[in-house]
Design a protein around this motif. Structure first.
Motif, PDB file in Angstrom:
ATOM      1  N   THR A  70      -5.964 -78.843  63.966  1.00 46.57           N
ATOM      2  CA  THR A  70      -7.426 -79.249  64.211  1.00 46.57           C
ATOM      3  C   THR A  70      -7.552 -80.704  63.558  1.00 46.57           C
ATOM      4  O   THR A  70      -7.974 -81.754  63.926  1.00 46.57           O
ATOM      5  N   HIS A  80      -2.810 -79.643  68.811  1.00 47.92           N
ATOM      6  CA  HIS A  80      -2.392 -79.342  70.224  1.00 47.92           C
ATOM      7  C   HIS A  80      -2.530 -80.785  70.801  1.00 47.92           C
ATOM      8  O   HIS A  80      -2.672 -80.373  72.438  1.00 47.92           O
ATOM      9  N   SER A  84       0.275 -81.347  74.491  1.00 47.44           N
ATOM     10  CA  SER A  84      -0.543 -81.595  76.294  1.00 47.44           C
ATOM     11  C   SER A  84       0.371 -82.598  76.690  1.00 47.44           C
ATOM     12  O   SER A  84       0.866 -82.869  77.736  1.00 47.44           O
ATOM     13  N   PHE A 167      -4.755 -69.791  72.113  1.00 43.96           N
ATOM     14  CA  PHE A 167      -4.549 -70.708  72.148  1.00 43.96           C
ATOM     15  C   PHE A 167      -3.131 -71.091  72.721  1.00 43.96           C
ATOM     16  O   PHE A 167      -2.364 -71.863  74.106  1.00 43.96           O
ATOM     17  N   SER A 171      -1.426 -72.647  76.303  1.00 43.02           N
ATOM     18  CA  SER A 171      -0.404 -73.160  76.143  1.00 43.02           C
ATOM     19  C   SER A 171       1.225 -72.775  77.626  1.00 43.02           C
ATOM     20  O   SER A 171       1.708 -74.073  78.267  1.00 43.02           O
ATOM     21  N   SER A 256      -8.281 -75.623  75.849  1.00 38.05           N
ATOM     22  CA  SER A 256      -7.547 -76.021  74.478  1.00 38.05           C
ATOM     23  C   SER A 256      -8.678 -76.467  72.434  1.00 38.05           C
ATOM     24  O   SER A 256      -8.846 -75.419  72.224  1.00 38.05           O
TER      25      SER A 256
END
Length: 321
Positions: A70, A80, A84, A167, A171, A256
């Motif tokens: 992150t 992340h 997407s 996570f 996904s 997420s």
């Protein structure tokens, strides 16, 4: 001599589809894009990990391995966010020609002539692609954990491991939705180009245009929020969020973000009374999972609905040579 047990037709088709995908250039290109994105995101995160870990105002600053996914310096989005955008392309590319390519090449007729159920054929297309997607995601997660352990020497906490695996699982479910949607379109349309363009158009609609349309519709029917009371503003925001969560990318983003940022306590608007006395501390993994469970169940339900529609269309379809 004792005879060897024969493999089931389903297992044979799964192995055949996996071999076809692995040898295809599009799978190699997509895996290369995801790996390059992962490496670039890890490079940026490692460059900013010290400042992120030293920020005591951030309640998540103690979670080193979550910060690797992150933390960013705003030069590029974190992993992340990149995923997407790349996950729908991965699912669409593996399923847009699953059925119509077989029919156009004439192999579908010969395949159905064998003692093979139609539902096994669709399920083999879906399972083989999902296995190929799941394996790289798991490898990337292990590489990230191993690289962080070698470079920093910090031991990973069990909660961090559970959140990273959760996570990755979300996904995979997100990729599975777009995969089932593209398989449905491959059953519906005879030309692979038509099914691919339709799937990409649906993805672009939900990613770019859906939020714009919702905001325009809401603003045209509701009064100016500056003249509303606090309760009316909350209902106004809740209505917008409920409509936005029809989009699968919004469900994935909410799920997420909540798993990778333990300090997230709610995915909706909160009043000052609800926030009064709240200590900015990370939530346990179980409570974060309870928060995102509606989003996860929505993605699973949408995936099952798309696959059921593909099954219905394929069972009613007449296949000729």
């Amino acid at each position: 001599m004792k005879s060897q047990p024969l493999s089931s037709p389903f297992n044979v088709m799964v192995h055949k589809e996996m071999a076809d995908h692995i040898r295809s250039w599009r799978f190699i290109v997509l895996m290369g894009l995801i790996i390059l994105t992962f490496v670039a995101s890890m490079y940026v995160s490692l460059g900013n990990i010290r400042s992120a870990m030293s920020n005591v105002n951030d309640p998540d600053h103690t979670f080193l391995y979550l910060k690797l996914l992150t933390a960013t310096d705003n030069s590029m989005p974190p992993f992340h966010v990149f995923l997407s955008f790349l996950a729908p392309l991965l699912g669409i590319s593996l399923g847009f020609d699953a059925i119509n390519a077989e029919q156009n090449s004439g192999t579908l007729t010969r395949l159905i002539a064998q003692p093979v159920y139609r539902d096994n054929l669709l399920l083999a297309k879906f399972v083989s692609a999902l296995i190929l997607v799941s394996a790289p995601f798991l490898v990337l997660a292990l590489l990230m954990i191993g690289g962080g352990l070698v470079l920093t020497g910090v031991r990973i906490e069990p909660q961090e491991l559970l959140r990273i695996l959760g996570f990755m699982m979300i996904s995979m479910i997100y990729v599975g939705f777009w995969l089932s949607l593209s398989i449905t379109l491959s059953v519906r349309f005879r030309q692979a180009a038509t099914s691919a363009l339709t799937a990409i158009g649906i993805w672009l609609f939900f990613t770019v245009f859906y939020q714009i349309i919702i905001n325009l519709i809401i603003r045209s029917f509701l009064p100016d929020p500056t003249f509303l009371t606090q309760d009316q503003v909350l209902r106004y925001n809740e209505l917008i969020l409920d409509l936005l969560r029809i989009a699968p990318n919004q469900l994935y983003t909410d799920a997420s973000t909540t798993l990778l940022m333990p300090s997230v306590r709610s995915l909706g608007p909160m009043t000052m009374e609800q926030m009064a006395g709240a200590i900015p501390a990370p939530l346990p993994f179980r409570e974060s999972l309870m928060i995102v469970w509606p989003q996860v169940s929505g993605l699973i339900g949408a995936t099952v609905a798309c696959f059921a529609l593909a099954y219905y269309l394929f069972m009613r379809r007449e296949i000729r040579s």
